[in-house]
Design an enzyme around this catalytic site. Structure first.
Site, PDB file in Angstrom:
ATOM      1  N   ARG A 102       0.979  -1.146   0.042  1.00  0.00           N
ATOM      2  CA  ARG A 102      -0.204   0.185  -0.126  1.00  0.00           C
ATOM      3  C   ARG A 102       0.779   1.205   0.185  1.00  0.00           C
ATOM      4  O   ARG A 102       1.966   1.406   0.622  1.00  0.00           O
ATOM      5  CB  ARG A 102      -0.747   0.072   1.155  1.00  0.00           C
ATOM      6  N   ARG A 132      -6.348  -5.436  -0.129  1.00  0.00           N
ATOM      7  CA  ARG A 132      -7.721  -4.818  -0.142  1.00  0.00           C
ATOM      8  C   ARG A 132      -7.861  -3.499   0.012  1.00  0.00           C
ATOM      9  O   ARG A 132      -7.023  -2.891   0.747  1.00  0.00           O
ATOM     10  CB  ARG A 132      -8.212  -5.601   1.283  1.00  0.00           C
ATOM     11  N   HIS A 162       3.373  -9.395   0.960  1.00  0.00           N
ATOM     12  CA  HIS A 162       2.895  -8.632   1.847  1.00  0.00           C
ATOM     13  C   HIS A 162       4.399  -8.093   2.933  1.00  0.00           C
ATOM     14  O   HIS A 162       4.145  -7.067   3.517  1.00  0.00           O
ATOM     15  CB  HIS A 162       2.034  -9.296   2.972  1.00  0.00           C
ATOM     16  N   TYR A 195       0.716   5.192  12.226  1.00  0.00           N
ATOM     17  CA  TYR A 195       0.675   4.047  12.588  1.00  0.00           C
ATOM     18  C   TYR A 195       1.970   4.048  13.267  1.00  0.00           C
ATOM     19  O   TYR A 195       2.984   4.393  12.714  1.00  0.00           O
ATOM     20  CB  TYR A 195       0.679   2.949  11.233  1.00  0.00           C
ATOM     21  N   HIS A 319       0.791  -1.013  15.290  1.00  0.00           N
ATOM     22  CA  HIS A 319       1.073  -2.102  13.968  1.00  0.00           C
ATOM     23  C   HIS A 319       2.319  -2.683  13.937  1.00  0.00           C
ATOM     24  O   HIS A 319       2.044  -3.867  12.922  1.00  0.00           O
ATOM     25  CB  HIS A 319       0.864  -0.895  12.789  1.00  0.00           C
TER      26      HIS A 319
END
Length: 415
Positions: A102, A132, A162, A195, A319
């Protein structure tokens, strides 16, 4: 209605999904009395020992030492973002390799990769177009990268990419050297301000070789699954963590120092939970710091008396993923992108890196000591699955972990 003290006339029913981004308009209202004080991330002192108007020489600092970043307390813009921008403009840099899961639509990370490719550098971007909620955006900037000459690949069939990896190959005076960043969060300049994440900047040759091998695997040039300083899903994260959990049991039974500390967004993997239950039954102290879904039950007689679970909520989204093992007194600390969920361990490419600097290990240990102190505000998971908010004696407020870390990093910057 009860909590907000509103009437039925003030409730509106909407046909279709509710656009929660509209809440940003509420957050933007000029009510400073309802908001946290303004917080500005600081440049890591190893990147700017003396504050100047010049941008940090991140690559130069990495040549001398590993740097452990803790966002958002340490600025993302003057560390990770600066690392890639500096690499893009450096004529001695030959190649940049980057994973992107992302990022923002106007990302300076994407801009740096485009600049590097247009300057003739070899640039590889491993893009996950099935992230997503970001599928359309990812396709758009992947095309932008391709048009600039970046070699864009979309990972391995059947697996989401990821892991959070950057690698720069530079021709130094003593030969080629790899500079790498491995993180727990996305390369997203906007979320990096809200985050909480960890990241390692290192020029360690062993880490560089591992990351190079992993990029070769992601781009289809190799199938290496053995690494020196990395654990990589879906091949070795679950097995590697369970192996270390079992080692703590063996150390405890042999009378050696033992203990396990985990920080994760979610823990639902049965094999990992069973291993932690066995460790607890053997007498090993287990501390779990989890933000979201948690399928482990602490304090159950005969099963998990030695397990405690806490969750901390604050102005920043917790996170980072951290895995600590006392290891007979030679503590191992791993950080990376993987939660303890089936999707992370079986259906994604994830990477954990072992911290190699004793000061970094002590820094992470101190983070856990602050988080699990009785004086720190937290939610405690009970054996029956209920979360109980900790309370100070005589109604005194408990310490806010994130505010303590803001103060700690501010003091560190002034040293």
């Amino acid at each position: 209605m009860r909590e907000l003290q509103v009437t039925q006339d003030e409730v509106f029913s909407v046909q279709g999904p509710l656009d929660l981004s509209g809440l940003q308009a509420i957050a933007a209202l000029p009510r400073e009395d309802l908001k946290f004080p303004t917080f500005l991330p600081k440049t890591h002192p190893m990147l700017a020992e003396v504050e100047t108007s010049s941008p940090p020489d991140v690559i130069g600092a990495m040549r001398h030492r590993d740097i452990l970043l803790h966002h958002p307390y340490d600025s993302f813009a003057t560390s990770v973002q600066r690392f890639l921008e500096q690499a893009a403009a450096d004529p001695k840099v030959l190649a940049i390799k980057q994973t992107l899961y992302r990022t923002s639509g106007d990302s300076p990370i994407v801009d740096a990769l485009v600049e590097a490719a247009e300057a003739g550098k070899q640039v590889l971007a491993v893009v996950e177009i099935k992230a997503r909620f970001d599928e359309a955006a990812n396709i758009t900037w992947a095309r932008t990268l391709e048009q600039a000459g970046v070699h864009v690949v979309y990972g391995l069939v059947g697996l989401k990419t990821h892991c959070k990896l950057s690698m720069v190959v530079r021709r130094d005076s003593d030969g080629l050297r790899r500079y790498t960043h491995i993180g727990t969060g996305n390369y997203h300049p906007k979320t990096a301000r809200s985050y909480e994440d960890l990241g390692l900047l290192t020029a360690d040759p062993a880490v560089g070789e591992d990351v190079a091998d992993l990029f070769n695997q992601l781009s289809g040039y190799a199938r290496t699954t053995d690494y020196e300083r990395l654990l990589v899903a879906p091949h070795s994260v679950r097995n590697g963590l369970i192996k270390r959990i079992n080692r703590e049991v063996e150390n405890h039974q042999a009378g050696k120092p033992a203990g396990i500390r985990l920080k994760t967004n979610a823990i639902v993997d049965e094999a990992c939970i069973d291993a932690l239950y066995r460790a607890s039954q053997a007498g090993v102290k287990v501390e779990v710091w989890v933000r979201g879904i948690c399928a482990i039950r602490p304090g159950v007689p005969g099963l998990s008396e030695n397990i405690t679970v806490r969750s901390i909520l604050g102005r920043f989204l917790e996170h980072s993923r951290i895995f600590c093992f006392v290891n007979g007194g030679d503590t191992e600390v791993w950080i990376g992108s993987s939660d303890l969920m089936h999707r992370n361990l079986d259906r994604r490419v994830e990477a954990l890196v072992r911290l190699g600097t004793p000061d970094h290990v002590r820094e992470v240990e101190h983070l856990f000591e602050l988080a699990f102190a009785d004086s720190t505000a937290a939610w405690h998971l009970q054996a029956d699955g209920q979360w109980i908010k900790s309370r100070g004696s005589d109604g005194e407020p408990l310490n806010d972990l994130q505010e303590m870390l803001i103060a700690l990093h501010t003091r560190r910057q002034g040293l």
